[in-house]
Design a protein around this motif. Structure first.
Motif: not given
Length: 145
Positions: A20, A24, A39, A43, A46-47
């Motif tokens: 993050l 990215i 993105r 994102q 990844v979250w």
């Protein structure tokens, strides 16, 4: 298993934060005004990884402890062997190219995992590398080597 889960959860949290904060933003540009950012999906993923890894850590912190160590000696040796195979194939990739690296990766992984049948040791690399060649050259129309 509890300690191994805590370690893997911490590594995944660290991975998510690095993705993050650094990867990215450095690799994916912002979209123009009025357009959804490219993105956004990376994102979100990844979250999701961050949330699940935090859940893994929290659930294992509540679990009762009763084990000696997170990894056995055999697991560590297997990890180091596979890591060595990947390291060797990476060196061969930069020194000799894709063909040598893929051959070393496939053969090395088979040998480390205990495969000793000669027919499998010959046919597996030939089949995988041949299938990749056909895919890239004939199906996708790109240069393979």
């Amino acid at each position: 298993m509890r300690i191994a889960n805590l370690i893997s959860g911490a590594v995944l949290v660290l991975f998510g934060l690095v993705m993050l904060a650094l990867v990215i933003p450095a690799q994916i540009e912002e979209g123009p005004a009025g357009m959804m950012s490219p993105r956004l999906v990376p994102q979100m993923m990844v979250w999701l990884i961050l949330g699940l890894s935090l859940l893994l850590i929290v659930t294992n912190l509540r679990a009762p402890s009763g084990e000696a160590g997170p990894f056995t000696r055999d697991e560590v040796v297997a990890f180091l062997r596979i890591g060595g195979v990947f390291g060797l194939s990476l060196l061969l990739f930069f020194a000799l190219g894709v063909l040598a690296a893929s051959l070393a990766l496939i053969l090395g992984a088979l040998l480390v995992l205990g495969e000793r049948r000669p027919l499998v040791l010959v046919l597996m690399p030939l089949g995988l590398i041949g299938a990749a060649y056909v895919l890239f050259t004939h199906v996708l129309g790109t240069v393979f080597l």
